[in-house]
Scaffold this active site. Sequence first.
Site, mmCIF file in Angstrom:
data_model
loop_
_atom_site.group_PDB
_atom_site.id
_atom_site.type_symbol
_atom_site.label_atom_id
_atom_site.label_comp_id
_atom_site.label_asym_id
_atom_site.label_seq_id
_atom_site.Cartn_x
_atom_site.Cartn_y
_atom_site.Cartn_z
ATOM 1 N N TYR A 1 39.808 1.141 -56.929
ATOM 2 C CA TYR A 1 40.187 2.727 -57.705
ATOM 3 C C TYR A 1 38.356 3.297 -57.592
ATOM 4 C CZ TYR A 1 44.989 1.848 -57.655
ATOM 5 O OH TYR A 1 46.015 1.970 -57.796
ATOM 6 N N HIS B 1 57.260 4.455 -53.222
ATOM 7 C CA HIS B 1 56.009 4.371 -52.503
ATOM 8 C C HIS B 1 55.955 2.314 -51.727
ATOM 9 C CE1 HIS B 1 51.337 4.387 -51.703
ATOM 10 N NE2 HIS B 1 51.485 3.416 -52.760
ATOM 11 N N ASP C 1 49.505 0.910 -48.505
ATOM 12 C CA ASP C 1 48.523 1.484 -49.936
ATOM 13 C C ASP C 1 47.067 1.047 -49.643
ATOM 14 O OD1 ASP C 1 48.758 2.981 -53.290
ATOM 15 O OD2 ASP C 1 47.619 0.637 -52.743
ATOM 16 N N TYR D 1 46.421 9.263 -63.044
ATOM 17 C CA TYR D 1 45.831 7.464 -62.702
ATOM 18 C C TYR D 1 45.093 7.526 -61.809
ATOM 19 C CZ TYR D 1 47.735 6.864 -58.061
ATOM 20 O OH TYR D 1 48.256 6.686 -57.163
#
Length: 310
Positions: free
Chosen positions: A228, A288, A102, A145
């Site tokens: 993010y 994932h 990730d 998201y």
Amino acid sequence: MDQVQHKFVDVGGLKLHVAEIGTGPNVVLFLHGFPEIWYSWRHQMIALANAGFRAIAPDHRGYGLSDPPTQPDKASFADILTDLLSLLDALQIAKVFLVAKDFGVWPAYLLAVLHPERVLGMVTIGVPLKPKRSAFHQYLPEGFYISRWREPGRAEADFGRLDVKTVVRNIYILFSRSEIPMAAENQEIMDLVGLSTPLPPWFTEEDLATYGALYEKSGFQTTLQVPYRSSGDYPNITDPKVKVPVLLIMGGKDYILKFQGIEDYINNGEMKELVPNLEIKFLPEGTHFVQEQSPDEVNQLILTFLAKNF
């Protein structure tokens, strides 16, 4: 998990929590993603230690038991890179093999291209290596998201309606699906998971309790900033090519494959231009969290790759 040892390592005034198992000169450094912590590598760490490797997995700053930065809203990927270099120096480790998942793939990439003398090779899971972090939110609706979580205060208000354990539960359920988490205009991301929705079969209540307790300690302030809200923050890279061997492991049902252009980038040879020494393995039923979902298969892929390249 009793075999795994835990310690704190000072990196520039912050204490990073580090999980470790195994001994010897061949060191594998595991870099987690979100909403993960060192614990997401539990299956791989034990398997590699049993095969004679020293496995090390830190919690990134502001995650799990590691100290948060003094200014969480200014945390960046450059900080993680600095932490990793300081960690290797503190542990007197000259070179490592990286296993990253990730968003952990991005600091792994930075370490490989900016400090190639420290990296022997790399396994990336769930995200392919790219020379710049992709701005997927530009190509998807407002309810995507990442777009929601990039907005200051939006995720905090959404998560704040629930206890921490439920937030982690909902994200694990969402990210285990094959569709991109996308909310309607009148929804928040947490609304996409019902209270009766079961956990993925490979993720136990005990696992959830472990994650929940550690996120209860850390909260989500730093974890929303990185990855993010700091996605555009990266050093200038003069030579973007990765010179070391790389194995990409992707779950065939990973929602990341629905991001625009990702599947083509992996399959059409473009990624090979950045990573000439590249192997790609797809696990057809993988999601994932493929390293937690199918640990035996992932462990074997990693061990086979290490045997060829260490």
